[in-house]
Design a protein around this motif. Structure first.
Motif, short mmCIF file in Angstrom:
data_model
loop_
_atom_site.label_atom_id
_atom_site.label_comp_id
_atom_site.label_asym_id
_atom_site.label_seq_id
_atom_site.Cartn_x
_atom_site.Cartn_y
_atom_site.Cartn_z
N GLN A 130 -4.86 0.11 -0.91
CA GLN A 130 -4.52 -0.28 -2.28
C GLN A 130 -3.53 0.72 -2.90
O GLN A 130 -3.74 1.93 -2.87
N GLY A 131 -2.43 0.18 -3.43
CA GLY A 131 -1.44 1.01 -4.09
C GLY A 131 -0.51 1.75 -3.15
O GLY A 131 0.26 2.61 -3.60
N LYS A 132 -0.52 1.45 -1.85
CA LYS A 132 0.31 2.14 -0.88
C LYS A 132 1.25 1.16 -0.18
O LYS A 132 0.94 -0.02 -0.02
N ASP A 133 2.40 1.68 0.26
CA ASP A 133 3.33 0.87 1.04
C ASP A 133 3.09 1.04 2.54
O ASP A 133 3.40 0.15 3.33
N VAL A 155 3.73 3.54 9.35
CA VAL A 155 2.33 3.49 9.75
C VAL A 155 1.74 4.89 9.68
O VAL A 155 2.39 5.87 10.07
N TYR A 156 0.53 4.99 9.20
CA TYR A 156 -0.15 6.28 9.13
C TYR A 156 -0.33 6.88 10.52
O TYR A 156 -0.42 6.15 11.52
N PRO A 157 -0.41 8.22 10.63
CA PRO A 157 -0.41 8.87 11.95
C PRO A 157 -1.69 8.71 12.75
O PRO A 157 -1.73 9.07 13.93
N GLY A 194 -8.37 -2.00 0.18
CA GLY A 194 -7.07 -2.59 0.42
C GLY A 194 -7.19 -3.97 1.02
O GLY A 194 -8.24 -4.62 0.89
N GLU A 195 -6.12 -4.42 1.71
CA GLU A 195 -6.09 -5.77 2.27
C GLU A 195 -5.54 -5.74 3.70
O GLU A 195 -4.64 -4.96 4.01
#
Length: 246
Positions: free
Chosen positions: A103-106, A182-184, A73-74
């Motif tokens: 990559q490919g995720k919001d 945001v991821y947990p 990702g970035e």
């Protein structure tokens, strides 16, 4: 023939309450020692596990493990967070976190870049630039550092300039600050010899290791025994003196 005088009700009540309290505190200390040892074992086991794809554990990470993951990702440039007073605080400096979009995720993933030592001044250390474009990361998908006692409200919302500094890291506040989901958990990057960051992600229990919890447990159990001994001593029957038999 009884060796004890009949105690008053309040003396019995106070003794029983005290003994129960001391026993409960001792059990709590033993429980905390077991929790910390189990946590250290899970961290040690994580380093031996094979690398998994991040997507497999991103939304529902295992509650009792810290999986090693790999993803692409970035970074979001210019959006770093500096955790002041981290576990390396005796050396001065900050733990640096940066948002990362897989990559490919919001959703955004907060990446723990590592500890950046202080520069001998009150100023925040100079941050090295983040990589541009797509990069591949690998590390441990683990819970964020504990929030602790929050004072002064949301420190991130009160700051306009980046990087933003905080004394605790709340992923909910980070999500509000970034206006994104945001991821947990956070991604703690694996050690790189060439990196300027110090990456020591094992929990630091130097201030209160499991052995110290057990020592405190022994003290509380000792207090319980002392309370019983004092109760018996104070209510023992004394031998009557000859002068008292008239």
């Amino acid at each position: 023939m009884s060796l004890l005088r009949r105690p008053r009700w309040w003396a019995v009540l106070l003794t029983v309450a005290g003994v129960l309290l001391f026993l409960r505190l001792g059990e709590w200390q033993l429980h905390r020692a077991d929790e910390k040892e189990a946590l250290l074992r899970r961290y040690a086991a994580a380093a031996q596990q094979p690398v998994r794809e991040f997507a497999a554990v991103a939304a529902t990470p295992p509650a009792d493990a810290f999986p090693r993951v790999h993803l692409r990702g970035e970074y979001l440039p210019g959006r770093e967070y500096l955790l002041d007073n981290p576990k390396h605080d005796q050396r001065g400096g900050v733990e640096v976190y940066a948002p990362f979009r897989p990559q490919g995720k919001d959703e955004l993933l907060l990446v723990d870049l590592g500890f950046l030592p202080g520069n001998g001044t009150d100023q925040a250390p100079q941050l090295p630039p983040l990589p541009n474009g797509a990069v591949e990361l690998s590390g441990f998908y683990q819970p964020p550092p504990g929030v602790g006692f929050e004072m002064g409200g949301d420190a991130l919302a009160q700051q306009q300039a980046w990087p933003k500094t905080t004394i605790y890291l709340d992923l909910g506040q980070v999500a509000q600050d970034l206006r994104a989901t945001v991821y947990p958990r956070v991604l703690a990057l694996e050690t790189e010899p060439a990196s300027i960051y110090v990456r020591e992600h094992t929990p630091d229990f130097s201030a209160m290791p499991p052995a110290r919890h057990r020592a405190y447990a022994f003290q509380w159990f000792t207090f319980a025994v002392v309370a019983v001994v004092m109760f018996l001593f104070l209510h023992r029957k004394r031998k009557a003196k000859q002068g008292d038999l008239r």
